[in-house]
Write a protein that holds these residues in place. Sequence first.
Motif, mmCIF file in Angstrom:
data_model
loop_
_atom_site.group_PDB
_atom_site.id
_atom_site.type_symbol
_atom_site.label_atom_id
_atom_site.label_comp_id
_atom_site.label_asym_id
_atom_site.label_seq_id
_atom_site.Cartn_x
_atom_site.Cartn_y
_atom_site.Cartn_z
ATOM 1 N N MET A 130 52.075 49.792 16.328
ATOM 2 C CA MET A 130 51.503 48.831 15.124
ATOM 3 C C MET A 130 50.276 49.883 14.793
ATOM 4 S SD MET A 130 52.199 48.687 12.304
ATOM 5 C CE MET A 130 54.404 47.479 12.114
ATOM 6 N N ASN A 131 49.884 50.371 13.548
ATOM 7 C CA ASN A 131 48.363 50.434 13.441
ATOM 8 C C ASN A 131 47.935 49.572 13.023
ATOM 9 O OD1 ASN A 131 50.104 53.960 13.091
ATOM 10 N ND2 ASN A 131 48.036 54.126 14.432
ATOM 11 N N SER A 132 46.694 49.222 13.385
ATOM 12 C CA SER A 132 45.757 48.562 12.942
ATOM 13 C C SER A 132 45.162 48.737 11.472
ATOM 14 C CB SER A 132 45.147 47.914 13.882
ATOM 15 O OG SER A 132 43.757 48.535 14.816
ATOM 16 N N LEU A 133 44.634 50.290 11.441
ATOM 17 C CA LEU A 133 44.060 50.395 10.573
ATOM 18 C C LEU A 133 44.703 50.889 9.775
ATOM 19 C CD1 LEU A 133 40.660 51.423 9.141
ATOM 20 C CD2 LEU A 133 41.668 53.627 11.037
ATOM 21 N N ASP A 134 44.790 50.858 7.951
ATOM 22 C CA ASP A 134 45.696 51.503 6.966
ATOM 23 C C ASP A 134 44.877 51.848 6.500
ATOM 24 O OD1 ASP A 134 45.060 49.547 5.318
ATOM 25 O OD2 ASP A 134 45.285 47.678 5.325
ATOM 26 N N GLU A 135 46.088 52.759 5.237
ATOM 27 C CA GLU A 135 45.242 53.364 4.118
ATOM 28 C C GLU A 135 43.995 53.261 3.442
ATOM 29 O OE1 GLU A 135 48.530 52.947 4.577
ATOM 30 O OE2 GLU A 135 49.412 54.168 4.851
ATOM 31 N N SER A 136 44.176 52.035 2.917
ATOM 32 C CA SER A 136 43.109 51.248 1.537
ATOM 33 C C SER A 136 41.438 51.757 2.647
ATOM 34 C CB SER A 136 43.274 49.642 1.990
ATOM 35 O OG SER A 136 43.093 49.445 2.755
ATOM 36 N N GLU A 137 41.715 51.184 3.919
ATOM 37 C CA GLU A 137 40.694 51.922 4.972
ATOM 38 C C GLU A 137 40.240 53.034 5.507
ATOM 39 O OE1 GLU A 137 40.241 48.086 7.549
ATOM 40 O OE2 GLU A 137 42.517 48.219 7.946
ATOM 41 N N ALA A 173 55.911 62.645 -0.681
ATOM 42 C CA ALA A 173 56.457 62.012 0.335
ATOM 43 C C ALA A 173 55.776 62.628 1.895
ATOM 44 C CB ALA A 173 58.132 61.541 0.331
ATOM 45 N N ASN A 174 55.684 64.108 1.109
ATOM 46 C CA ASN A 174 54.484 64.892 2.598
ATOM 47 C C ASN A 174 53.068 63.965 2.920
ATOM 48 O OD1 ASN A 174 57.397 65.422 3.142
ATOM 49 N ND2 ASN A 174 57.234 67.745 1.659
ATOM 50 N N LEU A 175 52.589 63.876 1.554
ATOM 51 C CA LEU A 175 51.344 63.533 1.627
ATOM 52 C C LEU A 175 51.398 62.826 2.273
ATOM 53 C CD1 LEU A 175 48.335 64.167 0.808
ATOM 54 C CD2 LEU A 175 48.779 62.513 -1.016
ATOM 55 N N GLN A 176 52.002 61.408 1.798
ATOM 56 C CA GLN A 176 52.354 60.181 2.581
ATOM 57 C C GLN A 176 52.853 60.087 3.710
ATOM 58 O OE1 GLN A 176 55.049 58.071 0.132
ATOM 59 N NE2 GLN A 176 53.636 56.812 -0.792
ATOM 60 N N ARG A 177 53.442 60.953 4.474
ATOM 61 C CA ARG A 177 53.853 61.244 6.469
ATOM 62 C C ARG A 177 52.171 61.974 6.858
ATOM 63 N NH1 ARG A 177 59.046 64.596 8.876
ATOM 64 N NH2 ARG A 177 58.293 63.977 10.876
ATOM 65 N N ALA A 178 51.443 62.656 6.150
ATOM 66 C CA ALA A 178 50.348 62.880 7.176
ATOM 67 C C ALA A 178 49.558 62.276 6.677
ATOM 68 C CB ALA A 178 49.678 64.046 6.057
ATOM 69 N N ILE A 179 49.312 61.503 6.341
ATOM 70 C CA ILE A 179 48.141 60.133 5.667
ATOM 71 C C ILE A 179 48.385 59.205 7.173
ATOM 72 C CG2 ILE A 179 48.048 58.151 4.944
ATOM 73 C CD1 ILE A 179 46.597 60.861 3.441
ATOM 74 N N ARG A 180 49.405 59.258 7.222
ATOM 75 C CA ARG A 180 50.614 58.389 8.188
ATOM 76 C C ARG A 180 49.937 58.940 9.848
ATOM 77 N NH1 ARG A 180 54.884 57.037 5.221
ATOM 78 N NH2 ARG A 180 55.895 58.736 6.153
ATOM 79 N N THR A 181 50.283 59.776 9.875
ATOM 80 C CA THR A 181 49.755 60.881 10.991
ATOM 81 C C THR A 181 48.544 60.804 11.286
ATOM 82 O OG1 THR A 181 51.739 62.529 10.765
ATOM 83 C CG2 THR A 181 49.803 63.311 12.098
ATOM 84 N N VAL A 218 45.125 55.210 -1.034
ATOM 85 C CA VAL A 218 44.197 55.227 0.040
ATOM 86 C C VAL A 218 43.066 55.688 -1.188
ATOM 87 C CG1 VAL A 218 42.481 57.550 0.698
ATOM 88 C CG2 VAL A 218 45.201 57.354 0.725
ATOM 89 N N GLU A 219 41.847 54.771 -0.973
ATOM 90 C CA GLU A 219 40.931 54.180 -1.565
ATOM 91 C C GLU A 219 39.888 54.303 -2.027
ATOM 92 O OE1 GLU A 219 40.329 50.239 -1.114
ATOM 93 O OE2 GLU A 219 42.393 49.778 -1.854
ATOM 94 N N LYS A 220 39.131 54.515 -0.618
ATOM 95 C CA LYS A 220 37.571 55.139 0.013
ATOM 96 C C LYS A 220 37.995 57.043 -0.350
ATOM 97 C CE LYS A 220 36.768 51.400 2.806
ATOM 98 N NZ LYS A 220 36.332 51.739 3.702
ATOM 99 N N ILE A 221 37.112 57.997 -1.446
ATOM 100 C CA ILE A 221 37.741 59.295 -1.699
ATOM 101 C C ILE A 221 36.342 59.365 -1.567
ATOM 102 C CG2 ILE A 221 39.631 61.322 -2.471
ATOM 103 C CD1 ILE A 221 41.308 59.218 -3.331
ATOM 104 N N ASP A 222 35.755 60.599 -1.557
ATOM 105 C CA ASP A 222 35.191 61.456 -2.024
ATOM 106 C C ASP A 222 35.843 63.162 -2.538
ATOM 107 O OD1 ASP A 222 32.840 59.907 -2.596
ATOM 108 O OD2 ASP A 222 32.493 59.898 0.149
ATOM 109 N N GLY A 223 34.571 63.418 -3.271
ATOM 110 C CA GLY A 223 35.297 64.854 -3.622
ATOM 111 C C GLY A 223 34.122 65.853 -3.338
ATOM 112 N N VAL A 224 34.092 67.286 -3.257
ATOM 113 C CA VAL A 224 33.203 68.299 -3.675
ATOM 114 C C VAL A 224 33.991 69.495 -3.854
ATOM 115 C CG1 VAL A 224 31.170 66.527 -2.444
ATOM 116 C CG2 VAL A 224 33.353 68.579 -1.067
ATOM 117 N N HIS A 225 32.881 70.537 -4.031
ATOM 118 C CA HIS A 225 33.808 71.959 -4.582
ATOM 119 C C HIS A 225 34.053 72.994 -3.582
ATOM 120 C CE1 HIS A 225 34.907 70.041 -8.478
ATOM 121 N NE2 HIS A 225 33.978 69.775 -8.727
ATOM 122 N N ASP A 226 32.659 72.885 -2.572
ATOM 123 C CA ASP A 226 33.067 74.266 -1.473
ATOM 124 C C ASP A 226 32.241 73.279 -0.168
ATOM 125 O OD1 ASP A 226 29.477 73.457 -1.355
ATOM 126 O OD2 ASP A 226 29.891 74.514 -3.738
ATOM 127 N N GLY A 227 32.376 74.403 0.587
ATOM 128 C CA GLY A 227 32.335 74.423 1.812
ATOM 129 C C GLY A 227 30.404 73.533 2.363
#
Length: 267
Positions: A1-8, A117-125, A33-42
Motif C-alpha cells: 500500500m502506498n503512503s503517498l496518494d494522488e493529492s500529494e 481509467a488508463n490515466l488513473q492507472r498511469a497515476i497509480r503506477t 491530482v491537485e498540484k498541476i503546473d502547465g507549460v507550452h514548450d520544452g
Amino acid sequence: MNSLDESELSILLVEPSSVQLKIIMRELRQAGVEKIDGVHDGAQAIVAMQKYPPDLVISAMYLPDMTATELLASIRCLDNLENTHFMLISSESNIETLEPLRQSGVVAILPKPFAHANLQRAIRTTLQHIDPAEIELQNYEVDQLEVLLVDDSLVSRNHLCRVFQNMGINQIHQAENGIEAIEKLKQQTFDLVVTDLNMPKMDGQALVEHIRSEMGNTFVPILVVTSEQNQTRLGQVEQAGVSAILDKPFEPQSIREILYRVLDERT
C-alpha cells in the motif's frame, strides 16, 4: 500500500495546445491530482523543473522547440532531475519513434484521446515508482538475491536497477549483451536473469536458448523485459524457455507479481 496518494503528487504538464492543456488538467483533477503546473514548450519545462522539481512530467510528443524524446534526454542530463518520472500523452503510434521513450523507462505512454481509467492507472503506477514497498519472499532473503541484468541501453539498465533497488534487491550485476552475460554466468550463480530482447551481438532469445540448451541450466528464472510487439517473435521467445515476458513500459507491481511467481511458487 502506498503512503503517498494522488493529492500529494506534483505534476508538470507540457502541452503546446491551450485547449489540450485544459482538457488534460481537468482529467488529472478528476483523478485526484491537485498540484498541476502547465507549460507550452520544452525550454519552459526545464526552467520550471529546475525551480520546482515535480514528481512527474507529462508531455506531448511534439513541442514547439523539441520532441518529448529530446526533452526527456535533456532532463536525464540534469543534476537532481535525472530520475524524474515521465509520461507521454500523444497520438504518435510509430513504434520506432516511441522506442527511445520506452527504453528510457517512461511510466506510461497514453494515446490521444485517452481513457480516464488508463490515466488513473498511469497515476497509480507513478505512485508505485515514487513510494515503493520492498518485496518479501518466502524462499529467498531479498537483500541476498543475485540478479543479472542484461540490456544494451545504459538508460534502461539504470531504470531497471532503480526499480529492483526500490524493492530491496541490491545485488545487481550488469551486462551489455548476451555474450557478456554468458561470461558472467560461467563465473557465478544467479538467482534471476533479467534481459532485454533486442540487443546486438547476441539478443535475448539467443541468450535464453544458450542458457537452457548449451549451458543446461533449466532452473534459473529468466525474465524478458521488452517493447517487442511482434507476437510471432514473442512466441519464439516463450518456446526458448523464458519464465516470463514483461512489456515496456511496465508497472512495478507487474514485476513484483512475476517475482513472486518465478521465485516463490517454483517447485
